[in-house]
Design a protein around this motif. Structure first.
Motif, mmCIF file in Angstrom:
data_model
loop_
_atom_site.group_PDB
_atom_site.id
_atom_site.type_symbol
_atom_site.label_atom_id
_atom_site.label_comp_id
_atom_site.label_asym_id
_atom_site.label_seq_id
_atom_site.Cartn_x
_atom_site.Cartn_y
_atom_site.Cartn_z
ATOM 1 N N GLY A 117 0.827 -1.206 0.000
ATOM 2 C CA GLY A 117 0.000 0.000 0.000
ATOM 3 C C GLY A 117 0.858 1.252 0.000
ATOM 4 O O GLY A 117 2.095 1.191 -0.061
ATOM 5 N N GLY A 118 0.189 2.398 0.105
ATOM 6 C CA GLY A 118 0.876 3.674 -0.030
ATOM 7 C C GLY A 118 1.856 3.970 1.093
ATOM 8 O O GLY A 118 2.977 4.431 0.839
ATOM 9 N N SER A 119 1.450 3.731 2.323
ATOM 10 C CA SER A 119 2.350 4.033 3.442
ATOM 11 C C SER A 119 3.614 3.178 3.347
ATOM 12 O O SER A 119 4.726 3.658 3.592
ATOM 13 C CB SER A 119 1.661 3.766 4.783
ATOM 14 N N ASP A 120 3.427 1.913 2.991
ATOM 15 C CA ASP A 120 4.583 1.023 2.777
ATOM 16 C C ASP A 120 5.503 1.597 1.704
ATOM 17 O O ASP A 120 6.732 1.537 1.826
ATOM 18 C CB ASP A 120 4.136 -0.342 2.233
ATOM 19 N N GLY A 150 1.369 18.276 3.175
ATOM 20 C CA GLY A 150 1.530 17.023 2.441
ATOM 21 C C GLY A 150 1.002 15.856 3.264
ATOM 22 O O GLY A 150 0.958 15.914 4.497
ATOM 23 N N TYR A 151 0.581 14.804 2.562
ATOM 24 C CA TYR A 151 0.162 13.583 3.258
ATOM 25 C C TYR A 151 0.956 12.418 2.672
ATOM 26 O O TYR A 151 0.971 12.225 1.451
ATOM 27 C CB TYR A 151 -1.342 13.332 3.080
ATOM 28 N N HIS A 152 1.598 11.664 3.546
ATOM 29 C CA HIS A 152 2.448 10.577 3.062
ATOM 30 C C HIS A 152 2.199 9.284 3.829
ATOM 31 O O HIS A 152 3.114 8.494 4.046
ATOM 32 C CB HIS A 152 3.918 11.002 3.145
ATOM 33 N N GLY A 153 0.965 9.094 4.274
ATOM 34 C CA GLY A 153 0.631 7.854 4.952
ATOM 35 C C GLY A 153 0.888 7.932 6.441
ATOM 36 O O GLY A 153 1.248 8.983 6.979
ATOM 37 N N THR A 154 0.718 6.793 7.093
ATOM 38 C CA THR A 154 0.712 6.827 8.558
ATOM 39 C C THR A 154 1.757 5.930 9.216
ATOM 40 O O THR A 154 1.709 5.722 10.417
ATOM 41 C CB THR A 154 -0.682 6.445 9.088
ATOM 42 N N MET A 224 7.471 15.057 -2.068
ATOM 43 C CA MET A 224 6.273 15.887 -2.283
ATOM 44 C C MET A 224 5.274 15.149 -3.169
ATOM 45 O O MET A 224 5.648 14.296 -3.971
ATOM 46 C CB MET A 224 6.637 17.221 -2.940
ATOM 47 N N GLU A 225 4.003 15.503 -2.978
ATOM 48 C CA GLU A 225 2.963 15.057 -3.905
ATOM 49 C C GLU A 225 2.917 16.074 -5.049
ATOM 50 O O GLU A 225 2.892 17.283 -4.788
ATOM 51 C CB GLU A 225 1.598 15.052 -3.221
ATOM 52 N N PRO A 226 2.833 15.616 -6.304
ATOM 53 C CA PRO A 226 2.759 16.572 -7.423
ATOM 54 C C PRO A 226 1.567 17.527 -7.291
ATOM 55 O O PRO A 226 1.683 18.725 -7.552
ATOM 56 C CB PRO A 226 2.628 15.667 -8.642
ATOM 57 N N ALA A 257 8.742 11.583 -5.574
ATOM 58 C CA ALA A 257 7.390 12.047 -5.907
ATOM 59 C C ALA A 257 6.417 11.054 -5.292
ATOM 60 O O ALA A 257 6.451 9.862 -5.629
ATOM 61 C CB ALA A 257 7.204 12.112 -7.415
ATOM 62 N N ASP A 258 5.603 11.530 -4.367
ATOM 63 C CA ASP A 258 4.591 10.644 -3.789
ATOM 64 C C ASP A 258 3.377 10.671 -4.720
ATOM 65 O O ASP A 258 2.568 11.594 -4.700
ATOM 66 C CB ASP A 258 4.236 11.088 -2.364
ATOM 67 N N GLU A 259 3.297 9.624 -5.532
ATOM 68 C CA GLU A 259 2.279 9.524 -6.590
ATOM 69 C C GLU A 259 1.147 8.582 -6.176
ATOM 70 O O GLU A 259 0.466 8.023 -7.037
ATOM 71 C CB GLU A 259 2.932 8.994 -7.878
ATOM 72 N N VAL A 260 0.985 8.385 -4.874
ATOM 73 C CA VAL A 260 -0.018 7.416 -4.410
ATOM 74 C C VAL A 260 -1.411 7.802 -4.922
ATOM 75 O O VAL A 260 -2.192 6.949 -5.327
ATOM 76 C CB VAL A 260 0.032 7.273 -2.875
ATOM 77 N N ILE A 261 -1.709 9.097 -4.930
ATOM 78 C CA ILE A 261 -2.983 9.553 -5.503
ATOM 79 C C ILE A 261 -2.805 9.927 -6.974
ATOM 80 O O ILE A 261 -3.599 9.531 -7.829
ATOM 81 C CB ILE A 261 -3.528 10.767 -4.722
ATOM 82 N N CYS A 262 -1.767 10.685 -7.263
ATOM 83 C CA CYS A 262 -1.637 11.282 -8.602
ATOM 84 C C CYS A 262 -1.344 10.253 -9.687
ATOM 85 O O CYS A 262 -1.714 10.451 -10.846
ATOM 86 C CB CYS A 262 -0.531 12.335 -8.594
ATOM 87 N N ALA A 286 0.497 3.474 -5.314
ATOM 88 C CA ALA A 286 -0.424 2.474 -4.721
ATOM 89 C C ALA A 286 -1.778 2.694 -5.400
ATOM 90 O O ALA A 286 -1.833 2.990 -6.590
ATOM 91 C CB ALA A 286 -0.507 2.633 -3.204
ATOM 92 N N LYS A 287 -2.848 2.596 -4.662
ATOM 93 C CA LYS A 287 -4.217 2.923 -5.096
ATOM 94 C C LYS A 287 -4.516 2.480 -6.537
ATOM 95 O O LYS A 287 -4.914 1.354 -6.771
ATOM 96 C CB LYS A 287 -4.479 4.416 -4.896
ATOM 97 N N GLY A 288 -4.330 3.389 -7.515
ATOM 98 C CA GLY A 288 -4.690 3.106 -8.905
ATOM 99 C C GLY A 288 -3.896 1.972 -9.529
ATOM 100 O O GLY A 288 -4.217 1.527 -10.622
HETATM 101 C C1 LIG Z 1 -0.041 10.859 -1.227
HETATM 102 C C2 LIG Z 1 -0.286 9.696 -0.325
HETATM 103 N N1 LIG Z 1 0.753 8.991 0.136
HETATM 104 C C3 LIG Z 1 0.586 7.919 0.922
HETATM 105 C C4 LIG Z 1 -0.664 7.504 1.287
HETATM 106 C C5 LIG Z 1 -0.841 6.315 2.179
HETATM 107 O O1 LIG Z 1 -1.381 5.266 1.470
HETATM 108 P P1 LIG Z 1 -2.082 4.046 2.245
HETATM 109 O O2 LIG Z 1 -3.298 4.616 2.890
HETATM 110 O O3 LIG Z 1 -2.380 3.064 1.131
HETATM 111 O O4 LIG Z 1 -1.100 3.501 3.205
HETATM 112 C C6 LIG Z 1 -1.787 8.194 0.823
HETATM 113 C C7 LIG Z 1 -3.143 7.780 1.187
HETATM 114 O O5 LIG Z 1 -4.120 8.396 0.870
HETATM 115 C C8 LIG Z 1 -1.587 9.330 0.006
HETATM 116 O O6 LIG Z 1 -2.623 10.056 -0.412
#
Ligand SMILES: Cc1ncc(COP(=O)(O)O)c(C=O)c1O
Length: 450
Positions: A117-120, A150-154, A224-226, A257-262, A286-288
């Motif tokens: 997943g994204g946090s990983d 910015g959001y980069h997971g937990t 950073m997220e784009p 580049a945190d492309e988890v959403i983008c 991740a996600k998409g």
């Molecule tokens: C930019 C970004 N990075 C990381 C994450 C974390 O992903 P996950 O919830 O799959 O661990 C998210 C989740 O929304 C996110 O938007």
């Protein structure tokens, strides 16, 4: 499956939900979503709405893609799991890694490290950058820089570079050596600068100042997220990411580049980095990648970074990091099928067109309703409304009213996501013109009623 009475009676009693207080979920039981078709979801009472959230910025192909479902089912029958820790692999993972590599080749991506997943993926990227500098003989490069908002997971690494204190304060102390600079948020920023291009220049100067202050050769990476998603869909000026890239290169700092959403079309391009004309050193995705049909993510590494690992003579290139489900064969089968469907359907083109439609529709509502302070989007299917109680002072609208608006939007036909004072939208990338109009009309009805 138990009957509806059982489900309602036990809702949020045994299950603690992410991102909220358990007591709140008990007092206001969450909506039980029972099925989904295309871009629509259905709740336990039979109410059907357009899914303006896309699950959670992730159900890019909507909910009815039989190709992905069949690939998952076939792989479950063939090989439901085997480890990919060094020494063994599986055919699905090999195929999926090539599919991802090809998908991001234009971004300079050369290698793929699968996660769950994204946090990983974020934590993997952060770790790989420290690995990289050790290999290159600079083990003191350990610090991380990131953007406020910015959001980069937990995970602890991701939370440490997160720029929203809601996800930080309760879990401090976080990782030492993480520093944040101003977000590209023209509506509110400490410079009182509403022009996005001028704000980009000021933040670039701030980044240089912070790097010089920390000592350039102490910094491993900038992440950073784009387009900043969870922080409220903050769309930077087109110059912004390029400026950040140029500064990172100048100081030998890796850009993640945190492309988890983008990633995978949400911005109207296959990656957010490509949207802004930037090649990062690493990407977290991740996600998409599976359209959420199976939990998968990946840390992606550029050819240049890969070479440093692969040609290592220092003995520091081993990646002592990984997850039991890294390169899970069922997830990998989902990845290959999802990417092929994503390309076949050319979801980025629809995301761009429908994103523009949604943005302009909501801008129209801004003319009509004073409580809309800011509408952000226009770059694919990432859109937010920021509500205010007073436009002149930009006083944020109280959280209860924002939640009431969200509830009424739901009653009027669309699921949207409240993050007071914002409401955010990230529908499936296959959403139709009519469905986007339903979302806009639902907001019109809801805001008109408060
Ligand atoms: C930019 C970004 N990075 C990381 C994450 C974390 O992903 P996950 O919830 O799959 O661990 C998210 C989740 O929304 C996110 O938007």
């Amino acid at each position: 499956m138990k009957d509806d009475n059982f489900l309602k009676e036990h809702n949020a009693k045994a299950l603690w939900h992410p991102m909220g207080a358990p007591g709140d979920s008990m007092a206001n039981p969450p909506t039980i979503i029972t099925k989904a078709e295309g871009s629509r979801i259905f709740d336990i009472d039979g109410h059907s709405v357009v899914d303006g959230v896309g699950g959670l910025w992730c159900a890019n192909l909507g909910y009815s893609n039989d190709v992905v479902k069949q690939a998952i089912s076939d792989q479950l029958a063939q090989l439901p799991y085997y480890s990919a820790f060094s020494g063994s692999t599986n055919p699905a993972a090999i195929e999926a890694s090539v599919a991802v590599q090809e998908f991001f080749a234009e971004d300079g991506i050369g290698r793929v490290f699968f996660t769950s997943g994204g946090s990983d993926s974020v934590d993997t990227c952060l770790r790989l950058t420290r690995n990289y500098h050790r290999i290159k003989g600079q083990p003191q490069r350990t610090k991380f820089l990131s953007l406020k908002k910015g959001y980069h997971g937990t995970h602890f690494g991701g939370a440490s570079v997160n720029g929203n204190n809601r996800f930080r304060i309760g879990y401090e102390p976080l990782l030492p050596g993480c520093f944040h600079i101003t977000a590209p948020y023209p509506y509110r920023n400490p410079y009182d600068e509403s022009d996005p291009a001028r704000l980009a220049q000021k933040i670039a100067a701030e980044l240089v100042d912070e790097i010089e202050f920390q000592g350039p050769d102490t910094i491993a990476a900038f992440i950073m997220e784009p387009i900043l998603g969870a922080g409220g869909v903050l769309v930077p000026d087109p110059s912004f990411m390029k400026l950040m890239r140029e500064i990172c290169t100048r100081y030998g700092i890796l850009m993640i580049a945190d492309e988890v959403i983008c990633g995978f079309g949400r911005t109207g391009d296959w990656s957010g980095s490509r949207h802004w004309g930037v090649k990062p050193d690493l990407m977290s995705v991740a996600k998409g990648i599976t359209s959420a049909y199976f939990p998968v993510g990946a840390a992606l590494v550029s050819e240049e970074v890969a070479e440093v690992f692969e040609q290592d003579k220092s003995g520091n290139a081993a990646i002592w990091h990984g997850y039991t489900y890294s390169a899970h064969p069922v997830g990998a089968a989902a990845v290959t099928a999802c990417l092929s469907e994503t390309l076949r359907l050319d979801t980025k083109t629809n995301a761009a067109a429908r994103g523009t439609q949604l943005y302009h529709g909501l801008m129209g509502l801004k003319e009509k309703y004073d409580i809309i302070g800011d509408v952000r989007g226009g770059h694919g299917l990432m859109t937010a409304i920021e509500f205010v109680s007073d436009r002149a002072t930009k006083t944020p609208l109280d959280a209860d009213t924002v939640k009431t608006i969200q509830k009424r939007v739901y009653e009027a036909g669309a699921m949207v996501r409240p993050a007071p004072p914002n409401i955010m939208m990230s529908p499936p990338l296959i959403i139709t013109e009519d469905e986007v109009q339903i979302m806009i009309d639902a907001f019109d009805t809801a805001i008109g009623s408060v």
